[in-house]
Design an enzyme around this catalytic site. Sequence first.
Site, PDB file in Angstrom:
ATOM      1  N   CYS A   1      40.984  46.993  48.755  1.00 36.06           N
ATOM      2  CA  CYS A   1      41.549  46.067  47.758  1.00 36.06           C
ATOM      3  C   CYS A   1      40.470  45.422  46.896  1.00 36.06           C
ATOM      4  CB  CYS A   1      42.348  44.980  48.450  1.00 36.06           C
ATOM      5  SG  CYS A   1      43.794  45.622  49.276  1.00 36.06           S
TER       6      CYS A   1
ATOM      7  N   GLU B   1      45.211  51.211  46.233  1.00 34.58           N
ATOM      8  CA  GLU B   1      46.456  51.263  47.018  1.00 34.58           C
ATOM      9  C   GLU B   1      47.601  50.852  46.111  1.00 34.58           C
ATOM     10  OE1 GLU B   1      47.026  48.283  50.192  1.00 34.58           O
ATOM     11  OE2 GLU B   1      46.712  49.948  51.581  1.00 34.58           O
TER      12      GLU B   1
HETATM   13  O1  AHR Z   1      41.347  47.989  55.106  1.00 37.89           O
HETATM   14  C1  AHR Z   1      41.765  46.739  54.712  1.00 37.89           C
HETATM   15  C2  AHR Z   1      42.702  46.792  53.506  1.00 37.89           C
HETATM   16  O2  AHR Z   1      43.866  47.462  53.831  1.00 37.89           O
HETATM   17  C3  AHR Z   1      42.182  47.555  52.324  1.00 37.89           C
HETATM   18  O3  AHR Z   1      41.389  46.768  51.517  1.00 37.89           O
HETATM   19  C4  AHR Z   1      43.424  47.943  51.595  1.00 37.89           C
HETATM   20  O4  AHR Z   1      43.260  49.119  50.864  1.00 37.89           O
HETATM   21  C5  AHR Z   1      44.464  48.009  52.669  1.00 37.89           C
HETATM   22  O5  AHR Z   1      45.560  47.244  52.351  1.00 37.89           O
END
Ligand code: AHR
Length: 660
Positions: free
Chosen positions: A250, A382
């Site tokens: 994220c 994501e």
């Molecule tokens: O791995 C932790 C978080 O999980 C990552 O930043 C995100 O891509 C997912 O929601």
Amino acid sequence: MKTKTKIFVTAFSLSIAFLSAQNGKVKKHVLDLDGTSTNIKIQPTMYGIFFEDINFAADGGLYAELIKNRSFEFDEPLTGWKQSNTKTLSPNLDSGFLTIITDKSKTNKNFARITVWNDENYVLENEGFRGIGLHQGEKYDFSFNLENVSGNISAVNTKLIDENGMVIFSVSSIIKGAGWQKYSTVFIPSKTIEKAKLQITFTGKGVVNMDMISLFPQNTWKRRKSGLRKDLVQKLYDLQPGFLRFPGGCIVEGRTLAERYQWKKTIGKVEDRENLINKWNNGFAHRLTPDYWQSFGLGFFEYFQLAEDLGAEPLPVLSCGMACQFNTAELVKMEDLDPYIQDALDLIEFANGDSNTKWGKIRTEMGHSKPFNMKFIGVGNEQWGADYIERYKVFEKAIHTKYPDIKIISGSGPSPDGEFFDYGWKELKKLNAQVVDEHYYNFPEWFMKNAGRYDEYNRSGPKVFAGEYAAQSVGVVKPDNKNNWLTALSEAAFMTGLERNADVVTMTSYAPLFAHADGWQWTPDLIWFNNLSSYATPNYYVQKLFSNNKGTDLIKISENRKPLKGENYLYASAVHDLEKNETIIKIVNTDDEKISLEINPKNIKHASKLTKILLTSSGLSDENNFQTETITPKEETQTIKKGKFSVEISANCLVILKLK
Ligand code: AHR
């Protein structure tokens, strides 16, 4: 300890297990191992690493800088710093005071102006990242930039103190000359301390400006100056990863678009890299981390260099103009998307262009004239919904028009099923997407039950990148999740399904990778560390065993002509390694009883030595920790007859069987 929920066991197998346990007999399975080529290659990228600066993974972790907020750039510029003998920043104090001078036109905006009235009393202290970890007798580079403004300050005196305030090293730097100057010295602490502090005092009275106050171990990975923490990189190296995905997660998206990760701001001179608040700073109310920022000392050049050191394909992921949809979900308008696309095109030039290109020249100037040979790029992390597909299309066209050989990773959202997932896959298939990233954080039972997840996937559709997964012992984003043996075992069971479907699944990675014992936000995590040491979880050893034994070509292993995907708690996959001339079988037994396997090799000529690597623990809730790693692979050998052979597999166990 039996805590597993065996939710998909059949009544039949239950009764067999019960009877055999009652009779004191070991349950026997007959497996067929067929060496005939399946024509399915295990991709070199099959098992990789997902790196994100979460849980202090970069600043306070892999990036070995020991001074937090070395350049006074945080929103609260004194975060990490403490002045003693001053109660406020008022100028009328008898010892001294510090103010922050800001120049908003610069990327390194702030420096500290220190006025010393009483040099016996004024102390400026840095707490490090939840303390400063120091190893006795090792060398540390201490440096700072200073401008002598007025008065007669003749020396800066620096001490390292232990948890009780005892001095374990001290040195004076003599101040000379006008204008900004860099002062450097080497520290050799007399004691090993996990949570030391750094104290600065002054000789003389007057005014000085200070910036970039920095302390680095010399003993970094490859002994690079201002480099990466050696023990942590070593653990990554030992995984023999096929790729390195960076910088997230994220963090790529940011809470807002302004806070997204912008790779161009993370290259060039370290002191000029603009600091940014870390997305995980206030990500979770139960784990607020107000002192979490990104210095970008570990920036895109260093990520590419790390991938090269690890022998892994670099897989950078970029913002596609969508801020984290769990946060503001801010969206760039389609007509404003160009700079984001340009960032992607420029990144490919930065990694792969020769020294005559604009960005290739910058890479060369940073010390790497040879291109990094980047082959993959992620568009968005994501993301989900029509907004994503709309933006993905534009990125895809622009990237492939200029760089047709670059493989694009697209996303299917945060869940392994449901409306967003189905929509994303449907649209991406229509667009002939190359590789689709799937994320699953779920219970161990989900992993065991889903070992057949990819058996039915379309063989001619996009390939799958299982880009983020981890079994959760309590639940997603629950702080009490543990990296226990049950979670690791369930991941191993699931991974046999990934491997069995290597024609569809071409890349996989556990997430998150790192966590600082005092600075984490998210559990579970593959590798835990504190300021001095680190330990590998059972989940790490599962990853390592699969990755180190990935082989080159898939072959078939079956029981009653069916793949082993959990019936009778048994899972398996098998490969040839044509380079090492080996056959490798991975067996996972999630039963609480040991079993006996009779393996019938067909079309395989093998030697009489069988190497068995076992990973198990007597308790499903067992964990490794800083003191001991009890759950580690154990290797043994067995002499076997040519042809059919038998092996015993303990309860709740991952076994790698290797035959030359
Ligand atoms: O791995 C932790 C978080 O999980 C990552 O930043 C995100 O891509 C997912 O929601």
